[in-house]
Motif scaffolding. Structure first.
Motif, PDB file in Angstrom:
ATOM      1  N   ASP A   1     -10.932  -4.661  -0.205  1.00 36.97           N
ATOM      2  CA  ASP A   1     -10.964  -3.453  -1.017  1.00 36.97           C
ATOM      3  C   ASP A   1     -11.401  -3.726  -2.456  1.00 36.97           C
ATOM      4  O   ASP A   1     -10.792  -3.266  -3.415  1.00 36.97           O
ATOM      5  CB  ASP A   1      -9.611  -2.739  -0.989  1.00 36.97           C
ATOM      6  CG  ASP A   1      -9.794  -1.222  -1.081  1.00 36.97           C
ATOM      7  OD1 ASP A   1     -10.941  -0.777  -1.307  1.00 36.97           O
ATOM      8  OD2 ASP A   1      -8.800  -0.497  -0.946  1.00 36.97           O
ATOM      9  N   ASN A   2     -12.485  -4.507  -2.574  1.00 35.10           N
ATOM     10  CA  ASN A   2     -13.022  -4.854  -3.889  1.00 35.10           C
ATOM     11  C   ASN A   2     -13.402  -3.631  -4.713  1.00 35.10           C
ATOM     12  O   ASN A   2     -13.218  -3.631  -5.925  1.00 35.10           O
ATOM     13  CB  ASN A   2     -14.239  -5.771  -3.739  1.00 35.10           C
ATOM     14  CG  ASN A   2     -13.847  -7.192  -3.480  1.00 35.10           C
ATOM     15  OD1 ASN A   2     -13.491  -7.911  -4.402  1.00 35.10           O
ATOM     16  ND2 ASN A   2     -13.900  -7.604  -2.224  1.00 35.10           N
ATOM     17  N   ALA A   3     -13.930  -2.596  -4.071  1.00 37.32           N
ATOM     18  CA  ALA A   3     -14.345  -1.399  -4.805  1.00 37.32           C
ATOM     19  C   ALA A   3     -13.150  -0.729  -5.486  1.00 37.32           C
ATOM     20  O   ALA A   3     -13.238  -0.313  -6.648  1.00 37.32           O
ATOM     21  CB  ALA A   3     -15.054  -0.413  -3.882  1.00 37.32           C
ATOM     22  N   LYS A   4     -12.046  -0.647  -4.786  1.00 33.84           N
ATOM     23  CA  LYS A   4     -10.850  -0.036  -5.358  1.00 33.84           C
ATOM     24  C   LYS A   4     -10.336  -0.859  -6.532  1.00 33.84           C
ATOM     25  O   LYS A   4      -9.982  -0.321  -7.584  1.00 33.84           O
ATOM     26  CB  LYS A   4      -9.761   0.090  -4.290  1.00 33.84           C
ATOM     27  CG  LYS A   4      -8.486   0.715  -4.802  1.00 33.84           C
ATOM     28  CD  LYS A   4      -7.439   0.823  -3.709  1.00 33.84           C
ATOM     29  CE  LYS A   4      -6.151   1.402  -4.266  1.00 33.84           C
ATOM     30  NZ  LYS A   4      -5.083   1.409  -3.283  1.00 33.84           N
ATOM     31  N   VAL A   5     -10.300  -2.176  -6.360  1.00 37.46           N
ATOM     32  CA  VAL A   5      -9.847  -3.059  -7.436  1.00 37.46           C
ATOM     33  C   VAL A   5     -10.783  -2.944  -8.638  1.00 37.46           C
ATOM     34  O   VAL A   5     -10.333  -2.868  -9.782  1.00 37.46           O
ATOM     35  CB  VAL A   5      -9.747  -4.517  -6.939  1.00 37.46           C
ATOM     36  CG1 VAL A   5      -9.485  -5.477  -8.084  1.00 37.46           C
ATOM     37  CG2 VAL A   5      -8.657  -4.634  -5.881  1.00 37.46           C
ATOM     38  N   ALA A   6     -12.086  -2.902  -8.382  1.00 39.60           N
ATOM     39  CA  ALA A   6     -13.067  -2.781  -9.475  1.00 39.60           C
ATOM     40  C   ALA A   6     -12.832  -1.501 -10.270  1.00 39.60           C
ATOM     41  O   ALA A   6     -12.880  -1.506 -11.503  1.00 39.60           O
ATOM     42  CB  ALA A   6     -14.487  -2.805  -8.927  1.00 39.60           C
ATOM     43  N   PHE A   7     -12.559  -0.401  -9.581  1.00 38.31           N
ATOM     44  CA  PHE A   7     -12.325   0.852 -10.285  1.00 38.31           C
ATOM     45  C   PHE A   7     -11.032   0.790 -11.099  1.00 38.31           C
ATOM     46  O   PHE A   7     -10.975   1.327 -12.208  1.00 38.31           O
ATOM     47  CB  PHE A   7     -12.311   2.047  -9.330  1.00 38.31           C
ATOM     48  CG  PHE A   7     -12.312   3.357 -10.063  1.00 38.31           C
ATOM     49  CD1 PHE A   7     -13.428   3.762 -10.781  1.00 38.31           C
ATOM     50  CD2 PHE A   7     -11.185   4.149 -10.088  1.00 38.31           C
ATOM     51  CE1 PHE A   7     -13.424   4.957 -11.501  1.00 38.31           C
ATOM     52  CE2 PHE A   7     -11.167   5.342 -10.796  1.00 38.31           C
ATOM     53  CZ  PHE A   7     -12.286   5.745 -11.505  1.00 38.31           C
ATOM     54  N   GLU A   8     -10.023   0.122 -10.579  1.00 38.98           N
ATOM     55  CA  GLU A   8      -8.776  -0.035 -11.348  1.00 38.98           C
ATOM     56  C   GLU A   8      -9.024  -0.859 -12.614  1.00 38.98           C
ATOM     57  O   GLU A   8      -8.505  -0.537 -13.682  1.00 38.98           O
ATOM     58  CB  GLU A   8      -7.688  -0.702 -10.484  1.00 38.98           C
ATOM     59  CG  GLU A   8      -7.179   0.176  -9.360  1.00 38.98           C
ATOM     60  CD  GLU A   8      -6.567   1.485  -9.853  1.00 38.98           C
ATOM     61  OE1 GLU A   8      -5.836   1.486 -10.853  1.00 38.98           O
ATOM     62  OE2 GLU A   8      -6.851   2.529  -9.226  1.00 38.98           O
ATOM     63  N   VAL A   9      -9.825  -1.914 -12.491  1.00 38.90           N
ATOM     64  CA  VAL A   9     -10.174  -2.730 -13.664  1.00 38.90           C
ATOM     65  C   VAL A   9     -10.983  -1.885 -14.646  1.00 38.90           C
ATOM     66  O   VAL A   9     -10.747  -1.934 -15.860  1.00 38.90           O
ATOM     67  CB  VAL A   9     -10.954  -4.002 -13.249  1.00 38.90           C
ATOM     68  CG1 VAL A   9     -11.521  -4.733 -14.455  1.00 38.90           C
ATOM     69  CG2 VAL A   9     -10.052  -4.923 -12.429  1.00 38.90           C
ATOM     70  N   PHE A  10     -11.911  -1.080 -14.138  1.00 37.54           N
ATOM     71  CA  PHE A  10     -12.706  -0.198 -14.996  1.00 37.54           C
ATOM     72  C   PHE A  10     -11.804   0.767 -15.763  1.00 37.54           C
ATOM     73  O   PHE A  10     -11.964   0.955 -16.973  1.00 37.54           O
ATOM     74  CB  PHE A  10     -13.729   0.576 -14.154  1.00 37.54           C
ATOM     75  CG  PHE A  10     -14.484   1.605 -14.936  1.00 37.54           C
ATOM     76  CD1 PHE A  10     -15.473   1.241 -15.826  1.00 37.54           C
ATOM     77  CD2 PHE A  10     -14.194   2.950 -14.781  1.00 37.54           C
ATOM     78  CE1 PHE A  10     -16.169   2.192 -16.564  1.00 37.54           C
ATOM     79  CE2 PHE A  10     -14.870   3.909 -15.507  1.00 37.54           C
ATOM     80  CZ  PHE A  10     -15.865   3.534 -16.397  1.00 37.54           C
ATOM     81  N   LYS A  11     -10.849   1.358 -15.063  1.00 41.29           N
ATOM     82  CA  LYS A  11      -9.936   2.294 -15.728  1.00 41.29           C
ATOM     83  C   LYS A  11      -9.151   1.588 -16.830  1.00 41.29           C
ATOM     84  O   LYS A  11      -8.927   2.162 -17.894  1.00 41.29           O
ATOM     85  CB  LYS A  11      -8.982   2.948 -14.721  1.00 41.29           C
ATOM     86  CG  LYS A  11      -9.669   3.976 -13.831  1.00 41.29           C
ATOM     87  CD  LYS A  11      -8.708   4.850 -13.055  1.00 41.29           C
ATOM     88  CE  LYS A  11      -7.723   4.103 -12.227  1.00 41.29           C
ATOM     89  NZ  LYS A  11      -6.901   4.957 -11.350  1.00 41.29           N
ATOM     90  N   ARG A  12      -8.750   0.356 -16.581  1.00 42.70           N
ATOM     91  CA  ARG A  12      -7.949  -0.393 -17.551  1.00 42.70           C
ATOM     92  C   ARG A  12      -8.784  -0.873 -18.748  1.00 42.70           C
ATOM     93  O   ARG A  12      -8.337  -0.821 -19.887  1.00 42.70           O
ATOM     94  CB  ARG A  12      -7.291  -1.593 -16.864  1.00 42.70           C
ATOM     95  CG  ARG A  12      -6.291  -2.323 -17.747  1.00 42.70           C
ATOM     96  CD  ARG A  12      -5.582  -3.446 -17.011  1.00 42.70           C
ATOM     97  NE  ARG A  12      -6.435  -4.631 -16.953  1.00 42.70           N
ATOM     98  CZ  ARG A  12      -6.911  -5.170 -15.839  1.00 42.70           C
ATOM     99  NH1 ARG A  12      -6.634  -4.662 -14.665  1.00 42.70           N
ATOM    100  NH2 ARG A  12      -7.666  -6.249 -15.877  1.00 42.70           N
ATOM    101  N   LEU A  13     -10.011  -1.331 -18.500  1.00 40.81           N
ATOM    102  CA  LEU A  13     -10.807  -1.957 -19.557  1.00 40.81           C
ATOM    103  C   LEU A  13     -11.806  -1.028 -20.248  1.00 40.81           C
ATOM    104  O   LEU A  13     -12.197  -1.304 -21.376  1.00 40.81           O
ATOM    105  CB  LEU A  13     -11.589  -3.152 -18.990  1.00 40.81           C
ATOM    106  CG  LEU A  13     -10.791  -4.323 -18.446  1.00 40.81           C
ATOM    107  CD1 LEU A  13     -11.739  -5.383 -17.904  1.00 40.81           C
ATOM    108  CD2 LEU A  13      -9.882  -4.903 -19.516  1.00 40.81           C
ATOM    109  N   CYS A  14     -12.253   0.037 -19.574  1.00 41.08           N
ATOM    110  CA  CYS A  14     -13.405   0.781 -20.080  1.00 41.08           C
ATOM    111  C   CYS A  14     -13.257   2.293 -20.132  1.00 41.08           C
ATOM    112  O   CYS A  14     -13.666   2.918 -21.113  1.00 41.08           O
ATOM    113  CB  CYS A  14     -14.626   0.489 -19.201  1.00 41.08           C
ATOM    114  SG  CYS A  14     -15.099  -1.241 -19.110  1.00 41.08           S
TER     115      CYS A  14
END
Length: 142
Positions: A39-52
């Protein structure tokens, strides 16, 4: 543990981020993930929400989320930049970077992606006056 990029290359990527952001109000973040196995896409979006997400005045931050072990690259642009370049730009950039990664050119693939994104940010969000660095240029890891 990142075995795909050495410390000098990581430092050079931070410098590429700085250079790419220099003539625009846009922001670029790179996150290297070596812990996610599904579930890399979900994790990537969570990182995006946190960082950007929503953290720049013009909503023009871009995240490169890379999981080299899983051969997974996600590029996410906030609403402002995405509305200007549309999905076609991200898809082409993803293909170009993935092609470099497939050849083992991890540093060059990321560097090219960062600089091309910087060109788009400069075109659509040119610098007018001061350029506050709204987000860190440091590469993050998980």
């Amino acid at each position: 543990m990142n075995t795909f990029l050495d410390p000098h290359q990581l430092s050079s990527l931070v410098e590429a981020i700085k250079n790419a952001e220099e003539l625009s109000t846009g922001e670029i973040r790179v996150h290297i993930d070596s812990t996610t196995v599904e579930d890399n896409a979900k994790v990537a979006f969570e990182v995006f929400k946190r960082l950007c997400k929503g953290q720049t005045r013009e909503l023009n931050a871009v995240l490169f989320h890379v999981n080299f072990e899983q051969k997974y690259l996600t590029i996410i642009g906030d609403e402002g930049i995405h509305a200007k370049v549309h999905q076609q730009f991200w898809d082409l950039l993803h293909d170009e970077m993935s092609s470099e990664f497939a050849k083992g050119h991890y540093f060059e693939g990321l560097r090219q992606g960062i600089l091309k994104t910087g060109e788009k940010l400069q075109h659509y969000f040119p610098l007018e006056g001061k350029n506050p660095n709204e987000l860190s240029n440091e590469i993050t890891f998980s």
